[in-house]
Write a protein that holds these residues in place. Structure first.
Motif, PDB file in Angstrom:
ATOM      1  N   VAL A  54       0.820  -1.219   0.000  1.00 58.75           N
ATOM      2  CA  VAL A  54       0.000   0.000   0.000  1.00 58.75           C
ATOM      3  C   VAL A  54       0.853   1.268   0.000  1.00 58.75           C
ATOM      4  O   VAL A  54       0.395   2.314  -0.484  1.00 58.75           O
ATOM      5  CB  VAL A  54      -0.964   0.017   1.204  1.00 58.75           C
ATOM      6  CG1 VAL A  54      -1.911  -1.164   1.145  1.00 58.75           C
ATOM      7  CG2 VAL A  54      -0.206   0.015   2.520  1.00 58.75           C
ATOM      8  N   ASN A  55       2.075   1.208   0.530  1.00 58.49           N
ATOM      9  CA  ASN A  55       2.878   2.422   0.654  1.00 58.49           C
ATOM     10  C   ASN A  55       3.966   2.569  -0.406  1.00 58.49           C
ATOM     11  O   ASN A  55       4.511   3.664  -0.571  1.00 58.49           O
ATOM     12  CB  ASN A  55       3.535   2.475   2.039  1.00 58.49           C
ATOM     13  CG  ASN A  55       2.520   2.607   3.149  1.00 58.49           C
ATOM     14  OD1 ASN A  55       1.854   3.621   3.275  1.00 58.49           O
ATOM     15  ND2 ASN A  55       2.378   1.557   3.955  1.00 58.49           N
ATOM     16  N   ILE A  56       4.276   1.484  -1.120  1.00 61.00           N
ATOM     17  CA  ILE A  56       5.331   1.570  -2.136  1.00 61.00           C
ATOM     18  C   ILE A  56       4.849   1.038  -3.481  1.00 61.00           C
ATOM     19  O   ILE A  56       4.815   1.768  -4.472  1.00 61.00           O
ATOM     20  CB  ILE A  56       6.600   0.826  -1.674  1.00 61.00           C
ATOM     21  CG1 ILE A  56       7.218   1.537  -0.473  1.00 61.00           C
ATOM     22  CG2 ILE A  56       7.618   0.742  -2.809  1.00 61.00           C
ATOM     23  CD1 ILE A  56       8.468   0.915   0.074  1.00 61.00           C
ATOM     24  N   PHE A  57       4.462  -0.235  -3.538  1.00 55.49           N
ATOM     25  CA  PHE A  57       4.137  -0.833  -4.835  1.00 55.49           C
ATOM     26  C   PHE A  57       2.908  -0.181  -5.480  1.00 55.49           C
ATOM     27  O   PHE A  57       2.910   0.086  -6.687  1.00 55.49           O
ATOM     28  CB  PHE A  57       3.937  -2.340  -4.693  1.00 55.49           C
ATOM     29  CG  PHE A  57       5.209  -3.107  -4.523  1.00 55.49           C
ATOM     30  CD1 PHE A  57       6.118  -3.221  -5.566  1.00 55.49           C
ATOM     31  CD2 PHE A  57       5.520  -3.703  -3.317  1.00 55.49           C
ATOM     32  CE1 PHE A  57       7.298  -3.927  -5.411  1.00 55.49           C
ATOM     33  CE2 PHE A  57       6.697  -4.409  -3.145  1.00 55.49           C
ATOM     34  CZ  PHE A  57       7.594  -4.525  -4.196  1.00 55.49           C
ATOM     35  N   ALA A  58       1.855   0.037  -4.708  1.00 58.25           N
ATOM     36  CA  ALA A  58       0.637   0.622  -5.289  1.00 58.25           C
ATOM     37  C   ALA A  58       0.888   2.025  -5.841  1.00 58.25           C
ATOM     38  O   ALA A  58       0.570   2.296  -7.014  1.00 58.25           O
ATOM     39  CB  ALA A  58      -0.492   0.612  -4.261  1.00 58.25           C
ATOM     40  N   ALA A 474      10.773  14.520   7.755  1.00 54.40           N
ATOM     41  CA  ALA A 474      10.389  15.770   8.409  1.00 54.40           C
ATOM     42  C   ALA A 474       9.351  15.557   9.495  1.00 54.40           C
ATOM     43  O   ALA A 474       9.009  16.491  10.224  1.00 54.40           O
ATOM     44  CB  ALA A 474       9.860  16.751   7.368  1.00 54.40           C
ATOM     45  N   GLY A 475       8.837  14.330   9.602  1.00 52.96           N
ATOM     46  CA  GLY A 475       7.859  14.033  10.647  1.00 52.96           C
ATOM     47  C   GLY A 475       6.429  14.251  10.216  1.00 52.96           C
ATOM     48  O   GLY A 475       5.636  14.824  10.968  1.00 52.96           O
ATOM     49  N   ASP A 476       6.073  13.795   9.012  1.00 51.77           N
ATOM     50  CA  ASP A 476       4.714  13.947   8.508  1.00 51.77           C
ATOM     51  C   ASP A 476       3.783  12.999   9.281  1.00 51.77           C
ATOM     52  O   ASP A 476       3.896  11.776   9.173  1.00 51.77           O
ATOM     53  CB  ASP A 476       4.675  13.628   7.009  1.00 51.77           C
ATOM     54  CG  ASP A 476       3.342  13.990   6.372  1.00 51.77           C
ATOM     55  OD1 ASP A 476       2.309  13.455   6.810  1.00 51.77           O
ATOM     56  OD2 ASP A 476       3.339  14.796   5.426  1.00 51.77           O
ATOM     57  N   ALA A 477       2.876  13.565  10.064  1.00 56.75           N
ATOM     58  CA  ALA A 477       1.999  12.748  10.910  1.00 56.75           C
ATOM     59  C   ALA A 477       1.074  11.855  10.087  1.00 56.75           C
ATOM     60  O   ALA A 477       0.767  10.729  10.488  1.00 56.75           O
ATOM     61  CB  ALA A 477       1.174  13.656  11.823  1.00 56.75           C
ATOM     62  N   GLN A 478       0.620  12.347   8.941  1.00 59.19           N
ATOM     63  CA  GLN A 478      -0.278  11.565   8.100  1.00 59.19           C
ATOM     64  C   GLN A 478       0.420  10.317   7.570  1.00 59.19           C
ATOM     65  O   GLN A 478      -0.156   9.224   7.561  1.00 59.19           O
ATOM     66  CB  GLN A 478      -0.790  12.422   6.943  1.00 59.19           C
ATOM     67  CG  GLN A 478      -1.815  11.721   6.066  1.00 59.19           C
ATOM     68  CD  GLN A 478      -2.331  12.615   4.948  1.00 59.19           C
ATOM     69  OE1 GLN A 478      -1.927  13.775   4.836  1.00 59.19           O
ATOM     70  NE2 GLN A 478      -3.221  12.091   4.125  1.00 59.19           N
ATOM     71  N   LEU A 479       1.661  10.466   7.128  1.00 57.97           N
ATOM     72  CA  LEU A 479       2.405   9.311   6.642  1.00 57.97           C
ATOM     73  C   LEU A 479       2.673   8.306   7.763  1.00 57.97           C
ATOM     74  O   LEU A 479       2.535   7.099   7.571  1.00 57.97           O
ATOM     75  CB  LEU A 479       3.730   9.771   6.027  1.00 57.97           C
ATOM     76  CG  LEU A 479       3.666  10.511   4.689  1.00 57.97           C
ATOM     77  CD1 LEU A 479       5.065  10.921   4.241  1.00 57.97           C
ATOM     78  CD2 LEU A 479       3.002   9.649   3.617  1.00 57.97           C
ATOM     79  N   ASP A 480       3.062   8.817   8.935  1.00 59.98           N
ATOM     80  CA  ASP A 480       3.356   7.914  10.047  1.00 59.98           C
ATOM     81  C   ASP A 480       2.119   7.143  10.489  1.00 59.98           C
ATOM     82  O   ASP A 480       2.204   5.967  10.863  1.00 59.98           O
ATOM     83  CB  ASP A 480       3.923   8.696  11.226  1.00 59.98           C
ATOM     84  CG  ASP A 480       5.329   9.214  10.947  1.00 59.98           C
ATOM     85  OD1 ASP A 480       5.974   8.688  10.016  1.00 59.98           O
ATOM     86  OD2 ASP A 480       5.781  10.142  11.637  1.00 59.98           O
ATOM     87  N   ALA A 481       0.960   7.785  10.444  1.00 62.25           N
ATOM     88  CA  ALA A 481      -0.275   7.098  10.819  1.00 62.25           C
ATOM     89  C   ALA A 481      -0.639   6.014   9.814  1.00 62.25           C
ATOM     90  O   ALA A 481      -1.248   4.998  10.174  1.00 62.25           O
ATOM     91  CB  ALA A 481      -1.413   8.113  10.938  1.00 62.25           C
ATOM     92  N   TRP A 483       1.502   4.122   8.161  1.00 63.19           N
ATOM     93  CA  TRP A 483       2.455   3.003   8.139  1.00 63.19           C
ATOM     94  C   TRP A 483       3.131   2.909   9.501  1.00 63.19           C
ATOM     95  O   TRP A 483       4.082   3.626   9.800  1.00 63.19           O
ATOM     96  CB  TRP A 483       3.502   3.234   7.048  1.00 63.19           C
ATOM     97  CG  TRP A 483       4.211   1.976   6.630  1.00 63.19           C
ATOM     98  CD1 TRP A 483       4.073   0.720   7.148  1.00 63.19           C
ATOM     99  CD2 TRP A 483       5.163   1.843   5.573  1.00 63.19           C
ATOM    100  NE1 TRP A 483       4.867  -0.189   6.499  1.00 63.19           N
ATOM    101  CE2 TRP A 483       5.557   0.483   5.510  1.00 63.19           C
ATOM    102  CE3 TRP A 483       5.731   2.735   4.672  1.00 63.19           C
ATOM    103  CZ2 TRP A 483       6.491   0.013   4.591  1.00 63.19           C
ATOM    104  CZ3 TRP A 483       6.659   2.261   3.752  1.00 63.19           C
ATOM    105  CH2 TRP A 483       7.032   0.918   3.709  1.00 63.19           C
ATOM    106  N   GLU A 484       2.615   2.028  10.333  1.00 61.59           N
ATOM    107  CA  GLU A 484       3.164   1.840  11.662  1.00 61.59           C
ATOM    108  C   GLU A 484       4.551   1.214  11.573  1.00 61.59           C
ATOM    109  O   GLU A 484       4.865   0.482  10.632  1.00 61.59           O
ATOM    110  CB  GLU A 484       2.240   0.952  12.493  1.00 61.59           C
ATOM    111  CG  GLU A 484       0.843   1.526  12.681  1.00 61.59           C
ATOM    112  CD  GLU A 484      -0.086   0.547  13.374  1.00 61.59           C
ATOM    113  OE1 GLU A 484       0.364  -0.590  13.645  1.00 61.59           O
ATOM    114  OE2 GLU A 484      -1.237   0.920  13.652  1.00 61.59           O
ATOM    115  N   ARG A 485       5.357   1.470  12.577  1.00 61.43           N
ATOM    116  CA  ARG A 485       6.716   0.916  12.616  1.00 61.43           C
ATOM    117  C   ARG A 485       6.653  -0.610  12.669  1.00 61.43           C
ATOM    118  O   ARG A 485       5.967  -1.186  13.515  1.00 61.43           O
ATOM    119  CB  ARG A 485       7.462   1.469  13.834  1.00 61.43           C
ATOM    120  CG  ARG A 485       8.965   1.216  13.820  1.00 61.43           C
ATOM    121  CD  ARG A 485       9.586   1.849  15.054  1.00 61.43           C
ATOM    122  NE  ARG A 485       9.325   3.278  15.116  1.00 61.43           N
ATOM    123  CZ  ARG A 485      10.085   4.193  14.529  1.00 61.43           C
ATOM    124  NH1 ARG A 485      11.155   3.822  13.845  1.00 61.43           N
ATOM    125  NH2 ARG A 485       9.788   5.477  14.625  1.00 61.43           N
TER     126      ARG A 485
END
Length: 526
Positions: A54-58, A474-481, A483-485
């Protein structure tokens, strides 16, 4: 699934695989690593990781390097639903745990637990968690008419399957189910929340459906996501060529990795946040550098940590060792095999896990007992490439009748023709058609991606990788939400004792079956 070689030998003892294998002494056979197949499993393990999908291939295959957009949008939608279901199940489990911590509720629950028993309570809690996930996923097959407890026809297993009770067994062949007693089959079905009525044949069929579904989806991976292997290998090679190909000395290579490191090193805010963190932890004497900046960005952003690991670890492991192999250097592959084993084992492929663990065992065995074998394989690694065998097998089919049942005599006959045909083709190409010999695939692809026609696509790809990485750092909250660690290598390492136990159990079962009395070999002719 039938056992290999389970057929009946030919009456005269000739023309059968069994008769050809009888004289072999397996104790004197060296098992080399299968480059093509290990690379295939490594590449597919990356492709089938939900976070990567969902975060790279798509986004990569729908916007940056468009390929089968409609299919990838559907895959993206499906996997996002699965991830949302997993998060909902975890939230429900956490809420249930918090509710149980309330004194009065906890006392009521304890009273119910006394009435039901520990096993029933644990099973009921797991079923409730599964239902919450399955209502969102709606993944199961057709409804089982005899299953009154399975509302909506869901036959899917639990998404969270790593903490299963000991009694729940893993099966890989239908014949393993045939060996179980009816009571054992009912117990396995009950643990999976399925009906336990019916004859033994009904129980076997019902459980086999569940077993097949269990192999497809596990935490973190989805085996149903597929892609043409040739296309997938090309894509990963292209990504590595742009990520760090210049450092590797590959023709036409770039180094987006270096650009990211340089910009992170120049990020004053990131540096200030890092040293503030060091002060809180009483850490002193750490000099600021590019690699330290990357580590600080990984600590700040879960998306960046996963994104960096994808390119720096996953793609590198799936390309560089095999490129070195075909160029005559096996050392990189041998050094990377422990990490490759974890990489492949992290995917939802139970049988392939066994294969990779056995490959690792062979490496350790040769290292300790037979270093001469390692030297021999290393010196001849360019010839020990089963891709040539696969190509030869593809050519063999052209000389067999479409309805012919090929036996070993057919292969011996056709194999004898291929050498002369190949030499004749090479002579015709060189003299009659004036064709130049073709370069190996990896050299051809590097040349292809460095041509002017790929310049624009390469620029778009480089900018996408760079912009995504810097935005996440840069700490984008939307991206971090989104894709969890997650470290699937650690996940695989934590589950390794379980898989080792499954492998040992499987080997014991195989040895027990082989030691069981059975029909003897066919009598010798005459």
């Amino acid at each position: 699934m039938a056992d290999p070689g389970a057929g009946t030998p030919a009456a005269d003892g000739q023309g059968s695989w069994e008769s050809a294998l009888l004289p072999l002494n397996l104790s004197s056979i060296t098992i080399a690593w299968a480059k093509l197949h290990i690379q295939k499993h490594a590449a597919e393990s990356i492709l089938q990781e939900k976070g990567f999908i969902v975060n790279i291939f798509a986004p990569l295959l729908t916007t940056v390097l468009p390929h089968a957009r409609k299919s990838w949008r559907a895959v993206d939608k499906k996997v996002r639903a699965a991830l949302d279901a997993t998060r909902a199940a975890r939230a429900a489990s956490a809420a249930q745990a918090a509710l149980a911590a309330t004194p009065q509720v906890g006392a009521d629950a304890a009273a119910e637990d006394d009435e039901l028993g520990d096993d029933e309570v644990e099973l009921e809690a797991r079923r409730e968690c599964n239902d919450a996930a399955l209502d969102v996923l709606n993944l199961g097959g057709a409804a089982d008419e005899s299953d009154e407890d399975d509302e909506g026809g869901h036959a899917e297993r639990a998404i969270e399957n790593l903490g299963e009770e000991v009694q729940r067994q893993h099966f890989y062949y239908k014949r393993e189910l045939d060996d179980l007693e009816p009571d054992e089959l009912r117990a396995q079905l009950e643990l999976r929340g399925k009906a336990t009525q019916g004859t033994k044949a009904d129980l076997v069929e019902r459980l086999w459906v569940m077993v097949q579904e269990e192999e497809k989806v596990e935490e973190g991976g989805d085996q149903s996501v597929k892609m043409n292997l040739h296309r997938l290998k090309q894509l990963l090679l292209h990504l590595m060529l742009r990520w760090d190909g210049k450092t590797l000395g590959w023709k036409g290579g770039a180094s987006v990795r270096s650009l990211i490191v340089e910009q992170l090193e120049d990020d004053a805010d990131l540096q200030a946040a890092f040293y503030a963190s060091c002060a809180r932890r009483s850490v002193v004497g750490v000099a600021w550098s590019g690699e330290v900046a990357v580590a600080a960005a990984c600590d700040r952003s879960s998306f960046f940590a996963n994104f960096w690991r994808f390119f720096e670890v996953e793609v590198r492991l799936a390309t560089v060792p095999y490129q070195s192999w075909v160029e005559g250097d096996l050392l990189r592959f041998l050094e990377a095999l422990p990490s490759i084993t974890l990489q492949v084992c992290a995917a939802p492929k139970p049988l392939i896990r066994k294969y990779m663990l056995l490959n690792m065992e062979r490496l350790l065995h040769y290292k300790d007992k037979h270093p001469d074998v390692l030297k021999f394989i290393s010196r001849n690694c360019k010839r020990l490439d089963e891709e040539d065998v696969e190509l030869t097998n593809a050519l063999l089919g052209r000389f067999c009748h479409a309805r012919q049942v090929a036996d070993i005599d057919t292969y011996i006959h056709v194999s004898g023709l291929l050498g002369g045909l190949h030499q004749l083709t090479a002579e015709l190409d060189a003299r009659a058609f004036n064709r130049k010999p073709q370069a190996s695939e990896h050299v051809r692809l590097r040349d292809l991606y460095s041509t002017p026609s790929w310049k624009e696509s390469n620029a778009v790809l480089d900018n996408w990788i760079l912009d995504t990485a810097l935005r996440a750092a840069a700490g984008d909250a939307q991206l971090d939400a989104a894709w969890e660690r997650d470290d699937r290598f650690k996940r695989a390492l934590d589950n390794m004792p379980i898989w080792e136990g499954q492998l040992e159990s499987w080997l014991k079962t195989k040895r027990r079956r082989e030691a069981a009395p059975g029909p003897g070999p066919a009598p010798a002719p005459g």
